[in-house]
Design an enzyme around this catalytic site. Structure first.
Site, PDB file in Angstrom:
ATOM      1  N   HIS A   1     -25.166   4.087 -22.644  1.00 28.83           N
ATOM      2  CA  HIS A   1     -24.633   5.419 -22.346  1.00 28.83           C
ATOM      3  C   HIS A   1     -23.158   5.497 -22.754  1.00 28.83           C
ATOM      4  CE1 HIS A   1     -24.175   9.066 -19.613  1.00 28.83           C
ATOM      5  NE2 HIS A   1     -22.923   8.703 -19.836  1.00 28.83           N
ATOM      6  N   GLU A   2     -22.381   4.508 -22.316  1.00 30.33           N
ATOM      7  CA  GLU A   2     -20.948   4.526 -22.632  1.00 30.33           C
ATOM      8  C   GLU A   2     -20.696   4.342 -24.126  1.00 30.33           C
ATOM      9  OE1 GLU A   2     -19.058   5.683 -20.372  1.00 30.33           O
ATOM     10  OE2 GLU A   2     -20.696   5.535 -18.931  1.00 30.33           O
TER      11      GLU A   2
ATOM     12  N   HIS B   1     -20.815   7.669 -25.926  1.00 36.62           N
ATOM     13  CA  HIS B   1     -19.528   8.372 -25.864  1.00 36.62           C
ATOM     14  C   HIS B   1     -18.581   7.778 -26.904  1.00 36.62           C
ATOM     15  CE1 HIS B   1     -20.167  10.708 -22.231  1.00 36.62           C
ATOM     16  NE2 HIS B   1     -20.388   9.646 -21.481  1.00 36.62           N
TER      17      HIS B   1
HETATM   18 ZN    ZN Z   1     -21.087   9.594 -19.574  1.00 36.43          ZN
END
Ligand code: ZN
Ligand code: ZN
Length: 147
Positions: A65-66, A69
């Site tokens: 998830h990170e 980004h």
């Molecule tokens: Zn996030």
């Protein structure tokens, strides 16, 4: 628990496998994170991770998830939760959408296939000489052992 340096190396490894790109910044454990599993800081590119998830089977998903980004930000694409680019990439790599519940199973051992990169979080030790990757029959490597 992994050290910050080991965590950074692990994030880089996942980054290569799932995104085909390096993770060039630092990953650190941050005990101040309460409900979130991780956080990306566009200012200096580093990632924070919640140590409560250090031994959880959901750690990989939080890292992915990170990394979504992270990579989208440096690609000048939509890197925020509501952006289409973010949603698509997250789905593609299989990252978590929300911080996973802490009641999920605690893992003590983590193995990774040397060929395809599939991870094997386990509560018990695996005999890596005997067991191979269920997907590609590749060799399993221990990333983390119970301490
Ligand atoms: Zn996030
Ligand atoms: Zn494999």
């Amino acid at each position: 628990m992994l050290t910050d340096l080991e965590l950074t190396q692990y994030v880089d490894q996942l980054s290569h496998l799932k995104f085909g790109q390096s993770f060039r910044h630092n990953a650190v454990w941050n005990i101040r994170l309460r409900t979130t599993g991780g956080r990306f800081f566009p200012k200096d590119g580093h990632l924070d991770f919640n140590p409560k998830f250090a031994d959880h089977e959901s750690l990989d998903k939080i890292i992915l998830h990170e990394l979504c980004h992270y990579h989208l930000y440096y690609a000048h694409a939509g890197y925020k939760h509501e952006d289409k680019d973010f949603k698509m990439l997250l789905k593609k790599v299989g990252g978590s959408r929300h911080a996973p519940s802490l009641s999920s199973k605690k893992i003590h051992y983590l193995y990774m296939c040397e060929s395809c990169g599939r991870s094997y979080p386990r509560q018990r030790k695996i005999d890596t000489l005997k067991y191979r990757c269920g997907k590609c029959r590749g060799k399993l490597k221990a990333i983390k052992n119970a301490s």
